[in-house]
Design an enzyme around this catalytic site. Structure first.
Site, short mmCIF file in Angstrom:
data_model
loop_
_atom_site.label_atom_id
_atom_site.label_comp_id
_atom_site.label_asym_id
_atom_site.label_seq_id
_atom_site.Cartn_x
_atom_site.Cartn_y
_atom_site.Cartn_z
N ASP A 100 0.79 -1.34 -0.01
CA ASP A 100 -0.09 -0.05 -0.09
C ASP A 100 0.73 1.16 -0.16
O ASP A 100 0.39 2.28 0.52
CB ASP A 100 -1.06 0.05 1.28
CG ASP A 100 -1.74 -1.14 1.32
OD1 ASP A 100 -2.05 -1.57 -0.05
OD2 ASP A 100 -2.25 -1.71 2.15
N LYS A 108 1.74 2.15 -5.13
CA LYS A 108 2.24 1.85 -6.21
C LYS A 108 1.28 1.77 -7.68
O LYS A 108 1.75 2.46 -8.55
CB LYS A 108 2.44 0.13 -6.13
CG LYS A 108 3.41 -0.31 -5.18
CD LYS A 108 3.51 -1.74 -4.80
CE LYS A 108 2.55 -2.44 -4.53
NZ LYS A 108 2.06 -1.99 -2.99
N GLY A 124 -4.44 -4.31 -3.81
CA GLY A 124 -5.35 -3.19 -4.25
C GLY A 124 -4.57 -1.97 -4.43
O GLY A 124 -4.33 -1.52 -3.56
N HIS A 125 -4.51 -1.87 -5.75
CA HIS A 125 -3.91 -0.49 -6.15
C HIS A 125 -4.77 0.60 -6.66
O HIS A 125 -5.71 0.23 -7.76
CB HIS A 125 -3.00 -0.91 -7.33
CG HIS A 125 -1.92 -2.03 -7.05
ND1 HIS A 125 -0.87 -2.62 -7.75
CD2 HIS A 125 -1.41 -2.56 -5.79
CE1 HIS A 125 -0.20 -3.50 -7.28
NE2 HIS A 125 -0.62 -3.35 -6.01
N GLN A 172 1.90 -6.15 -3.29
CA GLN A 172 2.37 -6.18 -1.74
C GLN A 172 3.76 -5.54 -1.59
O GLN A 172 3.96 -4.53 -2.41
CB GLN A 172 2.76 -7.67 -1.33
CG GLN A 172 1.26 -8.41 -1.23
CD GLN A 172 0.78 -8.96 -2.68
OE1 GLN A 172 1.39 -9.71 -3.40
NE2 GLN A 172 -0.60 -8.39 -2.80
P1 GDP Z 1 -0.76 0.35 -3.68
O1 GDP Z 1 -1.39 -0.97 -3.14
O2 GDP Z 1 0.67 0.51 -3.37
O3 GDP Z 1 -1.13 0.72 -5.15
O4 GDP Z 1 -1.51 1.54 -2.65
P2 GDP Z 1 -3.01 1.62 -2.25
O5 GDP Z 1 -3.97 2.29 -3.33
O6 GDP Z 1 -3.54 0.28 -1.53
O7 GDP Z 1 -2.75 3.04 -0.93
C1 GDP Z 1 -2.35 4.01 -1.12
C2 GDP Z 1 -3.48 5.10 -0.87
O8 GDP Z 1 -2.79 6.32 -0.79
C3 GDP Z 1 -4.57 5.11 -1.95
O9 GDP Z 1 -5.47 5.55 -1.34
C4 GDP Z 1 -3.94 6.16 -2.80
O10 GDP Z 1 -4.97 6.86 -3.67
C5 GDP Z 1 -3.28 7.11 -2.16
N1 GDP Z 1 -2.03 7.90 -2.23
C6 GDP Z 1 -1.06 7.66 -3.07
N2 GDP Z 1 -0.14 8.38 -3.28
C7 GDP Z 1 -0.54 9.35 -2.43
C8 GDP Z 1 -0.08 10.81 -1.95
O11 GDP Z 1 1.19 11.02 -2.17
N3 GDP Z 1 -0.79 11.47 -0.94
C9 GDP Z 1 -1.91 11.08 -0.53
N4 GDP Z 1 -2.54 11.85 0.25
N5 GDP Z 1 -2.60 9.95 -0.86
C10 GDP Z 1 -1.60 9.15 -1.78
P1 IMO Z 2 -1.00 -4.25 -2.21
O1 IMO Z 2 -0.34 -4.85 -3.60
C1 IMO Z 2 -0.96 -4.71 2.09
C2 IMO Z 2 -1.08 -8.76 3.59
C3 IMO Z 2 -2.05 -9.34 4.30
C4 IMO Z 2 -1.46 -10.01 5.50
C5 IMO Z 2 -0.64 -10.58 4.55
C6 IMO Z 2 -0.89 -12.09 3.81
O2 IMO Z 2 -2.15 -3.48 -2.33
O3 IMO Z 2 0.09 -3.24 -1.69
P2 IMO Z 2 -2.51 -12.81 1.74
O4 IMO Z 2 -3.78 -12.33 1.37
O5 IMO Z 2 -1.39 -12.35 0.93
O6 IMO Z 2 -2.39 -14.18 2.35
O7 IMO Z 2 -2.12 -12.08 3.11
O8 IMO Z 2 -0.08 -9.88 3.41
N1 IMO Z 2 -1.30 -8.25 2.21
C7 IMO Z 2 -1.33 -7.04 2.06
N2 IMO Z 2 -1.06 -5.87 2.70
N3 IMO Z 2 -1.19 -4.65 0.93
C8 IMO Z 2 -1.43 -5.79 -0.19
O9 IMO Z 2 -1.26 -5.63 -1.50
C9 IMO Z 2 -1.33 -6.99 0.77
N4 IMO Z 2 -1.53 -8.09 0.20
C10 IMO Z 2 -1.41 -8.97 1.01
O10 IMO Z 2 -2.94 -8.11 4.96
O11 IMO Z 2 -1.30 -9.52 6.19
MG MG Z 3 -2.99 -1.71 -1.83
#
Ligand code: GDP
Ligand code: IMO
Ligand code: MG
Length: 421
Positions: A12, A15, A39-40, A221
């Site tokens: 998270d 990415k 979840g991107h 991840q």
């Molecule tokens: P990912 O899994 O690495 O793609 O990240 P996620 O989408 O799960 O979580 C990142 C969250 O931060 C999302 O809600 C994005 O919209 C938000 N986000 C990404 N970059 C920034 C930033 O620079 N500032 C803020 N405030 N939010 C951001």
């Molecule tokens: P993105 O790509 C954050 C965590 C789960 C759990 C552990 C194992 O959005 O960054 P799994 O379902 O793989 O068996 O879970 O890894 N986890 C993540 N945490 N972002 C993710 O993906 C994750 N994918 C798995 O919360 O602790």
């Molecule tokens: Mg994510």
């Protein structure tokens, strides 16, 4: 030539947003591991979209998107995701390619994930319950089903054989979810996937590279969730570091050039497991609120704390990161002072190395304090108008990690990004 983009923390890191931004400079975006546990998040014309299996280049008309052999695919989630994207990007199917070698998550994988987690009580990993662990177990256990198999006449028989194995395992558990209810949707989705471009992806990708195409491999991840180097057993079931790119796409290491590593300006983790800099107090709560730290896939509140340079330096080493990207800098605008973990006190011994026995050791983070900054980074549009105090904080991170920061992200939008020269 392939560049790689991956998360350096526990996932998270942002990415999705960064891949969406960088996609203008690439011909192909390829996912190499993970599955619907990811979840991107990205924004398309102001609308929020969360991608789970499909690469984050899908909203660029020039970009081809590959789901590589290292990914595990839940046909139902993939079909839902395609439906959502099609409404916004009607040409997407012509640009989506799937490796025939990618493994399939079947309903009983999800049931096994849930049963295994429920049986662990307080030791549970906090899995996303998408069936990731059981699907990778069948892959390495040499029992799995692959996407190419859905085109075979006897797919259903193969499916039934695997299901029977799972049912024997499920017998050992007290709590078993109603997986039968998912089977109809599963077969409908499998039928739908048959029309997609299921290809011999390793040949396809290597041919594209031969033609001079630029590829960006999109990690899912984060490095600290890597099956080998993460906080085992509180990890995911794939190699999330740059080494996973070769296995997960069928390309040689000599083809890889730049490795972008993403870190938040602070740190989060969702699910169980060690998190040395976690703030269990109001400050942690305040970061969660300010950063909107709730899981993109499961909605769970994310645990929050200060940036951990010990873990970050370890992750940068493992993947050979050449360019750092710091996201969510805007969230720290609200905090004064700002702390940075520079060493661990592990059972009384100070170290800058990430310990092996991180789950059982007592780790006390040692912090360096920064005063915070007056001019919010969220208002900055270029390096020139960043607050000098923020620049000092970035310089310290660069020197500690021995890697240059290439971009600062200061908001969720595609263009809320400052290129540091
Ligand atoms: P990912 O899994 O690495 O793609 O990240 P996620 O989408 O799960 O979580 C990142 C969250 O931060 C999302 O809600 C994005 O919209 C938000 N986000 C990404 N970059 C920034 C930033 O620079 N500032 C803020 N405030 N939010 C951001
Ligand atoms: P993105 O790509 C954050 C965590 C789960 C759990 C552990 C194992 O959005 O960054 P799994 O379902 O793989 O068996 O879970 O890894 N986890 C993540 N945490 N972002 C993710 O993906 C994750 N994918 C798995 O919360 O602790
Ligand atoms: Mg994510």
């Amino acid at each position: 030539m392939i560049d790689v983009l991956l998360g350096l923390q526990w996932g998270d890191e942002g990415k999705g947003k960064i891949v969406d931004y960088l996609a203008t400079s690439y011909d192909i975006i390829a996912r190499f591991q993970g599955g619907p546990n990811a979840g991107h998040t990205l924004y398309v014309n102001g609308q929020k979209v969360v991608l789970h299996t499909i690469p984050s280049g899908v909203f660029h008309a020039h970009c081809l998107n590959l789901i590589g052999n290292g990914v595990v695919i839940d046909p139902v989630t993939l079909k839902k995701e395609i439906d959502t994207i099609l409404a916004l990007q009607p040409d997407m199917l012509s640009r989506l390619f799937i490796s025939q070698r990618a493994h399939i998550i079947i309903p009983t994988h999800r049931a096994l994930d849930a049963a295994s987690e429920a049986s662990k009580g307080n030791d549970k990993i906090g899995s996303t319950l998408k069936g990731i662990g059981p699907a990778y177990m069948d892959k390495t256990g040499r029992n799995g089903l692959r996407i190419g198999d859905i085109l075979a006449d006897d797919f259903e028989a193969r499916y039934n054989r695997l299901k029977e194995k799972h049912l024997q395992l499920l017998n050992q558990y007290e709590q078993v979810v109603d997986w039968q209810a998912w089977e109809e949707d599963f077969f409908k989705a499998v039928q739908y996937l048959k029309q997609l471009q299921i290809i011999n992806a390793e040949y396809w990708l290597n041919n594209q590279l031969k033609q001079g195409k630029k590829v960006l491999a999109e990690g899912a991840q984060g490095s600290m969730l890597d099956i080998d180097f993460g906080t085992y057993p509180f990890v995911t079931s794939s190699n999330t570091i740059s080494a996973g790119v070769c296995n997960g796409l069928g390309v040689a290491p000599t083809k890889i050039k730049d490795i972008f590593g993403i870190t938040k300006a602070y740190c989060t983790r969702v699910g169980g497991g060690p998190f040395p800099t976690e703030l269990m107090d109001e400050l942690g709560e305040a970061i969660r609120k300010e950063g909107g730290e709730f899981g993109a896939t499961t909605g769970r509140p994310r645990r929050c704390g200060w940036i951990d340079l010990v873990a970050l330096k370890y992750a940068v080493m493992l993947s050979g990161v050449t360019k750092l990207i710091v996201t969510k800098a805007d969230i720290l605008d609200a905090f004064k002072p700002v702390e940075v973990c520079v060493a661990y006190d592990v059972n009384g011994t100070v170290t800058e190395d990430f310990p092996y026995d991180v789950c059982n050791a007592t780790i006390k983070p040692i912090y360096k304090q920064f005063p915070g900054w007056e001019n919010p980074t969220s208002k900055s549009t270029s390096q020139e108008n960043l607050d000098p105090a923020f620049i000092s904080y970035c310089n310290f991170i660069e020197q500690f990690i021995e890697t240059k920061i290439e971009y600062i992200s200061n908001g969720p939008g595609r263009d809320q990004l400052i290129h540091l020269k």
